[in-house]
Design an enzyme around this catalytic site. Structure first.
Site, PDB file in Angstrom:
ATOM      1  N   ARG A  84      28.609  43.609  11.472  1.00  0.00           N
ATOM      2  CA  ARG A  84      28.111  43.725  12.849  1.00  0.00           C
ATOM      3  C   ARG A  84      29.241  43.411  13.829  1.00  0.00           C
ATOM      4  O   ARG A  84      29.409  44.052  14.841  1.00  0.00           O
ATOM      5  CB  ARG A  84      26.904  42.812  13.089  1.00  0.00           C
ATOM      6  CG  ARG A  84      26.514  42.734  14.545  1.00  0.00           C
ATOM      7  CD  ARG A  84      25.064  42.370  14.851  1.00  0.00           C
ATOM      8  NE  ARG A  84      24.381  41.528  13.912  1.00  0.00           N
ATOM      9  CZ  ARG A  84      24.545  40.187  13.802  1.00  0.00           C
ATOM     10  NH1 ARG A  84      25.379  39.549  14.585  1.00  0.00           N
ATOM     11  NH2 ARG A  84      23.846  39.517  12.923  1.00  0.00           N
ATOM     12  N   ASP A 132      34.277  56.211  33.434  1.00  0.00           N
ATOM     13  CA  ASP A 132      33.809  56.982  32.284  1.00  0.00           C
ATOM     14  C   ASP A 132      34.728  58.201  32.172  1.00  0.00           C
ATOM     15  O   ASP A 132      34.700  59.095  33.015  1.00  0.00           O
ATOM     16  CB  ASP A 132      32.341  57.390  32.503  1.00  0.00           C
ATOM     17  CG  ASP A 132      31.748  58.127  31.308  1.00  0.00           C
ATOM     18  OD1 ASP A 132      32.508  58.760  30.556  1.00  0.00           O
ATOM     19  OD2 ASP A 132      30.509  58.086  31.153  1.00  0.00           O
TER      20      ASP A 132
HETATM   21  C1  LIG Z   1      27.111  62.116  26.893  1.00  0.00           C
HETATM   22  C2  LIG Z   1      27.652  61.211  27.905  1.00  0.00           C
HETATM   23  C3  LIG Z   1      27.359  59.853  27.889  1.00  0.00           C
HETATM   24  C4  LIG Z   1      26.416  59.256  26.876  1.00  0.00           C
HETATM   25  O1  LIG Z   1      26.944  59.295  25.587  1.00  0.00           O
HETATM   26  P1  LIG Z   1      26.041  59.413  24.253  1.00  0.00           P
HETATM   27  O2  LIG Z   1      27.069  59.390  23.179  1.00  0.00           O
HETATM   28  O3  LIG Z   1      25.282  60.703  24.347  1.00  0.00           O
HETATM   29  O4  LIG Z   1      25.138  58.245  24.233  1.00  0.00           O
HETATM   30  C5  LIG Z   1      27.936  59.059  28.853  1.00  0.00           C
HETATM   31  N1  LIG Z   1      28.753  59.562  29.788  1.00  0.00           N
HETATM   32  C6  LIG Z   1      29.060  60.873  29.845  1.00  0.00           C
HETATM   33  C7  LIG Z   1      29.977  61.394  30.905  1.00  0.00           C
HETATM   34  C8  LIG Z   1      28.513  61.748  28.909  1.00  0.00           C
HETATM   35  O5  LIG Z   1      28.799  63.045  28.965  1.00  0.00           O
END
Ligand SMILES: *Cc1c(COP(=O)(O)O)cnc(C)c1O
Length: 390
Positions: A50, A173
């Site tokens: 974990r 992100d």
């Molecule tokens: C898909 C996505 C997420 C979420 O990711 P998952 O792996 O689907 O949980 C977060 N941010 C962006 C920009 C995404 O395209």
């Protein structure tokens, strides 16, 4: 020795984690939950999966190297990574986020994190004055660039200056461009997020998520959180993402080349009213993206002349599936208003430009001519009378 990012996808610079595996070129999958200790007070460095697992560690070291971070943490999905990240905040904290974010992130903030007493203000971070929204309890600015799905480009260094002046964290992100094209930590971000499901994995077959940082105190907090909440990536999935990353460079290059070809075709198509792609010259987004990234990526959003035509295209492409997700070798067409952004409040969604005429395409690595022919067939086969698809 300083190595290029395409080499980093295949080799870690130091050999610490590459030795003692019988010379295996493919990193082994350590399918184990726990580890034996030689004696009290001594450990192999691994106690329980974990908290840590060698295959996951190898992946985390690779992603940290790609993002020029000191530490990376691999989670079971992008959303698991973002959820864990929110644990560094406490009730009463305030975050400023972009209005245009992955729909799942907005759903998480509004429905799960807000009830823990964390407050969010959304704004267009590519054009609006962020500074005037900062309050005494503001702790972080959270952005995507290019944004999902409207492809707006946020000036990372500029937002980082604001964040630093007010002692806020800058969270980026970086899913859409991947570390191959953009490294937000180098531009002043504190934490980088990836949905590893997308370009890093690259094959539409595995869910994963990452947090990357170059700050020791953040890394220590994240280490405690991943150990405590237990959303770390499993060994086999870690191995799949490691394998995907090996081809990141050539996938990104080919997909981007295809994206440029598709944009060129869409520009000739009178039924396409608007195209959102940062690689189109002559816009502020183009200039900012060119300055802060090494490429424009392979995500394109475009607006059809009617919702009926948009729905027709989703039904009539023969090669390109109508599916959620992005960043894989297969080209996919997405309908943001009923898929990725269905849970965003309708007035916010429409104000942001995500109408029922908008399609998003994640361009893959097929032959560009086949993709264009497929889109053209789907668009041309609409005669305006196929009302059953409305
Ligand atoms: C898909 C996505 C997420 C979420 O990711 P998952 O792996 O689907 O949980 C977060 N941010 C962006 C920009 C995404 O395209």
């Amino acid at each position: 020795m300083k190595i290029e990012i395409s080499t980093k996808c295949l080799h870690l610079e130091d050999e610490e984690s590459n030795c003692n595996h019988y010379g295996a070129i493919s990193y082994p999958i350590y399918q184990t939950a726990t580890y034996a200790h030689p004696e009290v007070g001594r450990s192999t460095g691994f106690d329980y999966s974990r908290l840590q697992n060698p295959t996951r560690k190898q992946l985390e070291r690779t992603v940290a190297a790609l993002e020029n971070g000191t530490d990376a943490f691999a989670f079971s999905s992008g959303m698991a990574a973002i959820t864990a990240l929110m644990e560094i905040f406490k009730p009463g904290d305030h975050l400023i986020t972009d209005v245009d974010l992955y729909g799942g992130s907005i759903r998480l903030f509004d429905n799960i994190i807000a009830k823990n007493g964390i407050e969010f203000t959304r704004t267009d971070c590519s054009t609006k004055d962020i500074e005037s929204l900062i309050k005494e309890n503001t702790k972080a600015i959270y952005i995507e660039t290019p944004t999902n799905p409207m492809m707006r480009v946020v000036d990372i260094a500029k937002v980082s200056d604001i964040a630093k002046r007010h002692k806020l964290l800058l969270i980026v992100d970086n899913t859409f461009l991947s570390p191959y094209f953009q490294n937000p930590l180098n531009l002043g971000a504190d934490i980088v997020i990836h949905s590893g499901t997308k370009f890093l994995g690259g094959h539409n077959d595995t869910l994963a998520g990452f947090l990357v940082t170059n700050k020791k105190e953040i890394s220590e907090k994240l280490c405690f959180i991943i150990k405590t909440v237990g959303s770390g990536l499993a060994p086999f999935d870690s191995w799949l993402i490691l394998r995907g990353i090996k081809t990141l460079a050539i996938r990104m290059e080919k997909a981007q080349e295809n994206a440029f070809a598709i944009v060129k075709y869409l520009q000739t198509e009178p039924k396409v009213k608007k195209i959102y792609y940062p690689g189109i010259e002559g816009t502020k987004d183009y200039e900012v993206c060119k300055r802060q990234a090494r490429g424009f990526g392979s995500m394109i959003t475009f607006e059809m002349e009617s919702a009926a035509l948009a729905k027709h295209v989703l039904k009539f492409t023969k090669i390109i599936p109508f599916a959620e997700s992005l960043g894989g070798v297969e080209t996919l067409l997405t309908y943001p208003c009923t898929q990725t952004h269905a849970d965003v409040p309708e007035e916010d969604r429409i104000a942001n430009g995500i109408t029922d005429c908008v399609l998003r395409i994640s361009v893959g690595i097929e032959a560009a001519d086949d993709l264009i022919a497929d889109l053209k067939y789907a668009i041309d086969s609409y005669d305006g009378y196929t009302r059953q698809y409305i």
